[in-house]
Design a protein around this motif. Structure first.
Motif, PDB file in Angstrom:
ATOM      1  N   ALA A 185      32.710  46.374  23.656  1.00 31.31           N
ATOM      2  CA  ALA A 185      33.129  46.575  25.054  1.00 31.31           C
ATOM      3  C   ALA A 185      32.520  45.513  25.964  1.00 31.31           C
ATOM      4  CB  ALA A 185      32.733  47.965  25.525  1.00 31.31           C
ATOM      5  N   THR A 186      31.346  44.971  25.558  1.00 33.68           N
ATOM      6  CA  THR A 186      30.719  43.901  26.345  1.00 33.68           C
ATOM      7  C   THR A 186      31.712  42.773  26.566  1.00 33.68           C
ATOM      8  OG1 THR A 186      28.697  44.422  25.159  1.00 33.68           O
ATOM      9  CG2 THR A 186      28.696  42.415  26.460  1.00 33.68           C
ATOM     10  N   ARG A 187      32.386  42.420  25.462  1.00 32.79           N
ATOM     11  CA  ARG A 187      33.361  41.358  25.503  1.00 32.79           C
ATOM     12  C   ARG A 187      34.418  41.650  26.581  1.00 32.79           C
ATOM     13  NH1 ARG A 187      35.762  39.754  19.715  1.00 32.79           N
ATOM     14  NH2 ARG A 187      33.807  38.677  19.274  1.00 32.79           N
ATOM     15  N   VAL A 188      35.003  42.835  26.505  1.00 32.98           N
ATOM     16  CA  VAL A 188      36.086  43.186  27.427  1.00 32.98           C
ATOM     17  C   VAL A 188      35.577  43.191  28.865  1.00 32.98           C
ATOM     18  CG1 VAL A 188      37.788  44.937  28.008  1.00 32.98           C
ATOM     19  CG2 VAL A 188      37.166  44.548  25.621  1.00 32.98           C
ATOM     20  N   SER A 189      34.460  43.871  29.092  1.00 24.82           N
ATOM     21  CA  SER A 189      33.948  43.971  30.466  1.00 24.82           C
ATOM     22  C   SER A 189      33.647  42.601  31.042  1.00 24.82           C
ATOM     23  CB  SER A 189      32.679  44.819  30.502  1.00 24.82           C
ATOM     24  OG  SER A 189      33.012  46.157  30.277  1.00 24.82           O
ATOM     25  N   LEU A 190      32.967  41.744  30.244  1.00 19.94           N
ATOM     26  CA  LEU A 190      32.611  40.423  30.756  1.00 19.94           C
ATOM     27  C   LEU A 190      33.849  39.570  30.995  1.00 19.94           C
ATOM     28  CD1 LEU A 190      29.377  39.224  28.943  1.00 19.94           C
ATOM     29  CD2 LEU A 190      29.643  40.204  31.202  1.00 19.94           C
ATOM     30  N   VAL A 191      34.797  39.632  30.064  1.00 20.93           N
ATOM     31  CA  VAL A 191      36.004  38.814  30.228  1.00 20.93           C
ATOM     32  C   VAL A 191      36.737  39.221  31.489  1.00 20.93           C
ATOM     33  CG1 VAL A 191      38.325  38.453  29.307  1.00 20.93           C
ATOM     34  CG2 VAL A 191      36.337  38.149  27.840  1.00 20.93           C
ATOM     35  N   ILE A 192      36.882  40.545  31.693  1.00 22.58           N
ATOM     36  CA  ILE A 192      37.575  41.010  32.904  1.00 22.58           C
ATOM     37  C   ILE A 192      36.823  40.554  34.142  1.00 22.58           C
ATOM     38  CG2 ILE A 192      38.211  43.045  34.245  1.00 22.58           C
ATOM     39  CD1 ILE A 192      38.918  44.424  31.652  1.00 22.58           C
ATOM     40  N   GLY A 193      35.518  40.773  34.151  1.00 23.29           N
ATOM     41  CA  GLY A 193      34.721  40.390  35.321  1.00 23.29           C
ATOM     42  C   GLY A 193      34.801  38.907  35.567  1.00 23.29           C
ATOM     43  N   PHE A 194      34.646  38.126  34.510  1.00 26.44           N
ATOM     44  CA  PHE A 194      34.595  36.670  34.637  1.00 26.44           C
ATOM     45  C   PHE A 194      35.916  36.109  35.149  1.00 26.44           C
ATOM     46  CE2 PHE A 194      34.687  32.340  32.940  1.00 26.44           C
ATOM     47  CZ  PHE A 194      33.484  31.883  33.429  1.00 26.44           C
ATOM     48  N   PHE A 195      37.016  36.532  34.517  1.00 28.58           N
ATOM     49  CA  PHE A 195      38.289  35.954  34.930  1.00 28.58           C
ATOM     50  C   PHE A 195      38.723  36.439  36.312  1.00 28.58           C
ATOM     51  CE2 PHE A 195      38.488  34.710  30.503  1.00 28.58           C
ATOM     52  CZ  PHE A 195      38.986  33.426  30.617  1.00 28.58           C
ATOM     53  N   ALA A 196      38.440  37.706  36.584  1.00 31.79           N
ATOM     54  CA  ALA A 196      38.745  38.187  37.940  1.00 31.79           C
ATOM     55  C   ALA A 196      37.920  37.387  38.952  1.00 31.79           C
ATOM     56  CB  ALA A 196      38.432  39.674  38.055  1.00 31.79           C
ATOM     57  N   GLY A 197      36.655  37.107  38.579  1.00 33.17           N
ATOM     58  CA  GLY A 197      35.798  36.298  39.449  1.00 33.17           C
ATOM     59  C   GLY A 197      36.382  34.912  39.652  1.00 33.17           C
ATOM     60  N   ILE A 198      36.864  34.296  38.566  1.00 31.73           N
ATOM     61  CA  ILE A 198      37.441  32.947  38.654  1.00 31.73           C
ATOM     62  C   ILE A 198      38.651  32.953  39.592  1.00 31.73           C
ATOM     63  CG2 ILE A 198      38.766  31.213  37.373  1.00 31.73           C
ATOM     64  CD1 ILE A 198      36.142  30.852  36.376  1.00 31.73           C
ATOM     65  N   ILE A 199      39.533  33.945  39.406  1.00 31.67           N
ATOM     66  CA  ILE A 199      40.729  34.000  40.255  1.00 31.67           C
ATOM     67  C   ILE A 199      40.325  34.103  41.722  1.00 31.67           C
ATOM     68  CG2 ILE A 199      42.707  35.432  40.912  1.00 31.67           C
ATOM     69  CD1 ILE A 199      43.143  36.021  38.024  1.00 31.67           C
ATOM     70  N   SER A 200      39.401  35.012  41.995  1.00 33.20           N
ATOM     71  CA  SER A 200      39.002  35.196  43.397  1.00 33.20           C
ATOM     72  C   SER A 200      38.322  33.939  43.909  1.00 33.20           C
ATOM     73  CB  SER A 200      38.080  36.404  43.536  1.00 33.20           C
ATOM     74  OG  SER A 200      36.807  36.094  43.054  1.00 33.20           O
ATOM     75  N   LEU A 201      37.598  33.260  43.030  1.00 35.89           N
ATOM     76  CA  LEU A 201      36.884  32.060  43.440  1.00 35.89           C
ATOM     77  C   LEU A 201      37.857  30.940  43.797  1.00 35.89           C
ATOM     78  CD1 LEU A 201      33.907  30.862  43.389  1.00 35.89           C
ATOM     79  CD2 LEU A 201      34.641  29.746  41.312  1.00 35.89           C
ATOM     80  N   VAL A 202      38.788  30.680  42.893  1.00 34.26           N
ATOM     81  CA  VAL A 202      39.723  29.579  43.119  1.00 34.26           C
ATOM     82  C   VAL A 202      40.529  29.836  44.400  1.00 34.26           C
ATOM     83  CG1 VAL A 202      41.770  28.413  42.232  1.00 34.26           C
ATOM     84  CG2 VAL A 202      39.871  28.958  40.696  1.00 34.26           C
ATOM     85  N   ALA A 203      41.053  31.060  44.515  1.00 29.56           N
ATOM     86  CA  ALA A 203      41.858  31.368  45.696  1.00 29.56           C
ATOM     87  C   ALA A 203      40.990  31.287  46.950  1.00 29.56           C
ATOM     88  CB  ALA A 203      42.470  32.756  45.553  1.00 29.56           C
ATOM     89  N   GLY A 204      39.825  31.933  46.907  1.00 30.24           N
ATOM     90  CA  GLY A 204      38.968  31.997  48.097  1.00 30.24           C
ATOM     91  C   GLY A 204      38.474  30.629  48.535  1.00 30.24           C
ATOM     92  N   VAL A 205      38.012  29.812  47.575  1.00 29.26           N
ATOM     93  CA  VAL A 205      37.453  28.512  47.933  1.00 29.26           C
ATOM     94  C   VAL A 205      38.550  27.595  48.474  1.00 29.26           C
ATOM     95  CG1 VAL A 205      36.410  26.419  46.991  1.00 29.26           C
ATOM     96  CG2 VAL A 205      35.490  28.648  46.386  1.00 29.26           C
ATOM     97  N   THR A 206      39.703  27.591  47.809  1.00 30.62           N
ATOM     98  CA  THR A 206      40.785  26.721  48.284  1.00 30.62           C
ATOM     99  C   THR A 206      41.157  27.073  49.716  1.00 30.62           C
ATOM    100  OG1 THR A 206      41.592  26.922  46.037  1.00 30.62           O
ATOM    101  CG2 THR A 206      42.990  25.752  47.580  1.00 30.62           C
TER     102      THR A 206
END
Lengths: 250, 288, 308
Positions: free
Chosen positions: B83-104
């Protein structure tokens, strides 16, 4: 020669720009190569606005800017960029003058790519620049917050001199510096103007500094030029009561 | 050669000690995150069993099954590791999406000002006003319960606060003199944005990113706990949901519902600790 | 009467790069009603000294030595005594005028707050007092200044308001930290005149790098690299300086030779035992490898140099 002809600038203030504030009004002057032109006046008289207009960092409301015979007033940023390196500016506050994330060396060398300096020559070029402005090489590895204000201003000058500009706008470059540091930078500028035939606009409220390094001087008040002339003449026999008052406050 | 390697090791060690001395909290947070990432990457090596393999249900913790088994007799410890894998992947990619959109959005609005700023930041403000969790629940219930849908839903809800913070920082930076003087040297806007504006915003971007990851993990856990997760990819949030719906709570099996909850807490704390700022001698610099 | 008596004061900051001694072995006396200028380049420790007098560095630095205010040791005061000392007895005019006011409160309200804190006046009386002092600080329309927010005032106006705030509690000692920094010649002249007028009856320490501002005080102390190098009556010191550093400073003025002092002011070389100025001094010789002491040359005249 860099000429400003009857330049005016007003800003819109307040809600929907209902109020207009005139910062600069019908100012004409020219900066000649090898000459230092002083611009004195109180804070808020429009000196800094004028400096930014001369650099085309802001556009004037009316008037022309002529650079070596070419009218550059209506040039778009892209078109003007080729002329940019000819006119450079040094600001008053050393704190924000360099990007805090880069060492002095990185900031100075930032433009080397742009200037198409071959990789092999860069070190020598950097050393020559550092030598020219009396900046010890060991300081170049430091970040802006690890050196003094005077050293930052020197690094700013090195960064600018790499472009070999013809005109330099100095917006109170030494008013935040200690006396001894101020003296050495003023000396440096004086030499640079004479040796490299650089034209400078020295904006300052320090009348003594103006008297020490300028050839000509303009007196500005409320956006208008009140008086202009050779330094000695203006200081010996000021033509306006305002200039007399300024001189008496030294 | 040997000398060189030892030298390298010594330098690395000196650097590491300096990082720890300067900011022990951040070092601890980084250690937690490193451990979690290792767990996620090497899940199949660490987990003693295949989490799908069934056996005797409702076993208490033992050496064979460190955290017991669930209603189907699957090993809970292995499930937790995977489950670590799933939780981290979800958190990480959701973070990336929010980061790219927010920073741009934040950078463009802050650097170019004008009507673009009004439009972009106005939209951001509208998004900020929408209550996040209820919307997420609605969207997650409407869309198929897949991991990527959850990532997109969570990510798109977290960009607005990043955009706001980045925007205000960019506003501050663009007024600094080195931006104006770099412009006077004839550098292009894109160059200035990348080399000067972004570089000076990176601390904030980094902090916002770890906060976004932490928040995304928390949102994901909430969604999963409500049964809106992806049943094919079990995360920690989903483990607590199963513990709740499939008899863990009823049978008082704390070893089922407590560990995933703790893991969520630990990883979020890890991300938060990473964002703690350096201690700086700012007062001293001011006085001198 | 002696108002302030500083003996062997040292301040050490604990930085990431190890301990850093900002000032060392400072001895300084200040008499009642006297004005003293502390002059030096940035980084010489003059601001640190000003803050150390008010014991404002407790939580970020180690302070050794003694600061006696009217015979009472500042560094052994109780918290309540200390709070009374700050503001009521000693008032600081801080260095950066634009950031020294709380940006979300009106300037006048902040002055009123100080007056009420020191229990000088309350309510409307405190407001009236604040307006009076703004008027004394040279504002022609003190009421509108009272109702302005800090960002609506220029740097020079903020500085005036700060001075009004510092004097409004009628302190016995005013410490003004770089009051003329960044001001143009006209503002500087009128501000200095105003400052001296408002400080009348009180004592003042003016921390400055501006020799023109220092010239308006009665006595001048020159600091270099954390130490006092010369001290004396203003006219004597500025007309016939004994220390080579003071001479260098004077010669660096644009109205004089505009000659820079050679070398650079280094901050962290305090393990060195010799004269701290010797690397930059033309007269330096073997003798200067020993640390010179602050010698008394004449009445009220001190210098730290083997050759003076």
């Amino acid at each position: 020669m860099l000429e400003l002809i009857e330049v005016s600038k007003s800003f819109r203030m307040g809600l929907f720009g209902r109020n207009r504030k005139v910062a600069v009004q019908d100012v004409s002057f020219s900066i000649k190569e090898g000459e230092i032109l002083g611009l004195v006046g109180e804070s808020g008289c429009g000196k800094s606005t004028l400096a930014r207009i001369a650099l085309k960092l802001i556009d004037p409301t009316s008037g022309r800017i002529v650079l070596n015979g070419t009218d550059v007033t209506d040039m778009q940023e892209k078109e003007f960029r080729v002329h940019r390196k000819q006119i450079q500016i040094v600001f008053q506050h050393p704190e924000g003058a360099l990007d805090p994330h880069y060492t002095l060396m990185a900031s100075i060398a930032e433009s080397f790519n742009k200037l198409k300096i071959p990789k092999g020559d860069r070190k020598a070029f950097l050393e020559r620049l550092a030598d020219e402005i009396n900046l010890p090489l060991e300081i170049l590895d430091r970040y802006p917050n690890q050196v003094s204000g005077g050293e930052i201003q020197r690094a700013v000058l090195a960064r600018i001199f790499a472009f070999q500009p013809k005109y330099l706008i100095l917006d109170e470059p030494t008013s935040m510096l200690d006396l001894s540091v101020q003296a050495s930078i003023l000396q440096l500028l004086k030499i640079k103007a004479k040796q490299d035939r650089m034209g400078m606009l020295f904006i300052s409220h320090d009348l003594e500094a103006v008297r020490a390094i300028c050839d000509h001087v303009m007196v500005m008040k409320d956006g208008k030029i009140l008086e202009e002339g050779p330094v000695e003449r203006v200081f010996e026999s000021p033509g306006t009561p305002y200039m007399r008052m300024l001189i008496s406050s030294i | 050669m040997i000398n060189n390697t030892t030298n390298c090791v010594l330098i690395m060690r000196a650097r590491l000690t300096r990082v720890i001395a300067r900011n022990p909290q951040r070092a601890a947070g980084l250690a937690v995150l490193l451990a979690l990432s290792l767990m996620a990457v090497f899940a199949s090596q660490i987990a003693p069993h295949d989490p799908r393999q069934t056996g005797i249900p409702y076993q208490a913790p033992s050496f064979e099954h460190l955290l017991g088994t669930n209603d189907l007799g699957q090993d809970l410890f292995s499930e937790l590791i995977y489950a670590t894998r799933v939780s981290l992947v979800i958190g990480f990619f959701a973070g990336i999406i929010s980061l790219v959109a927010g920073v741009t959005i934040g950078v463009f609005a802050g650097y170019y000002r004008g009507w673009a700023e009004e439009l972009l930041m106005g939209t951001t403000d509208v998004f900020l006003l929408i209550p996040g969790l209820p919307l997420m629940i609605m969207l997650a219930a409407y869309l198929d319960p897949s991991m990527w849908n959850i990532i997109i839903v969570v990510g798109l809800l977290w960009w607005c606060s990043t955009a706001r913070v980045v925007h205000s920082r960019v506003l501050q930076i663009r007024e600094m003199q080195f931006i104006e003087s770099t412009r006077a040297l004839g550098f292009s806007d894109l160059y200035i944005i990348i080399k000067h504006v972004l570089v000076n915003t990176k601390d904030i971007i980094f902090a916002k990113f770890s906060l976004a990851v932490a928040s995304a993990m928390l949102s994901e856990a909430s969604l999963s706990f409500l049964g809106l997760g992806d049943p094919m990819n079990i995360s920690w949030g989903e483990m607590t949901y199963f513990a709740f719906s499939r008899g863990g709570f009823a049978n008082d099996m704390w070893w089922w519902y407590l560990p995933p909850g703790l893991m969520i807490c630990i990883s979020i704390m890890g991300f938060l600790m990473v964002t703690i700022e350096d201690r700086k001698d700012s007062k001293l610099l001011e006085l001198i | 009467m002696m108002l302030l008596c500083i003996r062997n004061l040292s301040v050490t900051f604990d930085t990431l790069r190890g301990p850093f001694r900002a000032i060392e072995g400072i001895d300084l006396d200040l008499y009642e009603g006297e004005t003293l200028a502390i002059v030096g380049e940035s980084g010489c420790g003059k601001s640190v000294l000003g803050h150390a007098i008010m014991r404002l560095l407790d939580d970020i630095a180690t302070v050794d030595g003694s600061v006696k205010y009217k015979g009472q040791e500042v560094y052994s005061m109780e918290k309540s005594e200390l709070l009374n000392l700050r503001g009521k007895s000693i008032s600081l005019v801080p260095q950066s005028p634009s950031t020294s006011f709380n940006p979300v409160l009106k300037v006048g309200e902040q002055i009123k707050e100080i007056i009420e804190k020191d229990r000088i006046d309350k309510g409307p009386a405190a407001k009236k007092r604040a307006i009076d002092f703004l008027a004394k600080a040279g504002f022609s329309d003190p009421l509108s200044i009272y109702n302005s927010y800090p960002h609506q005032l220029s740097g020079g106006m903020c500085e005036r308001a700060l001075i009004a705030m510092a004097v409004s509690v009628e302190p016995e000692l005013i410490i003004a930290d770089e009051p003329t920094k960044g001001l143009d010649a006209l503002s500087r002249k009128s501000l200095l005149a105003m400052l001296h007028e408002m400080a009348q009856g009180a004592s003042m320490i003016m921390i400055t790098h501006d020799l023109k501002a220092a010239a308006t005080c009665r006595r001048v102390t020159v600091m270099y690299s954390g130490e006092i190098v010369e001290e004396g009556r203003t006219s004597n010191l500025l007309n016939s300086p004994k220390h080579f550093y003071t001479q260098g400073l004077l010669e660096a003025q644009p109205s004089r030779a505009m000659l820079p002092i050679k070398g650079r002011h280094t901050l962290l070389s305090h393990n060195d035992i010799g004269c701290r100025f010797r690397e930059r001094c033309d007269a330096a010789d073997e003798m200067c490898k020993n640390h010179p002491v602050l010698r008394r040359r004449d009445v009220m005249e001190w210098v730290r140099c083997h050759h003076a």
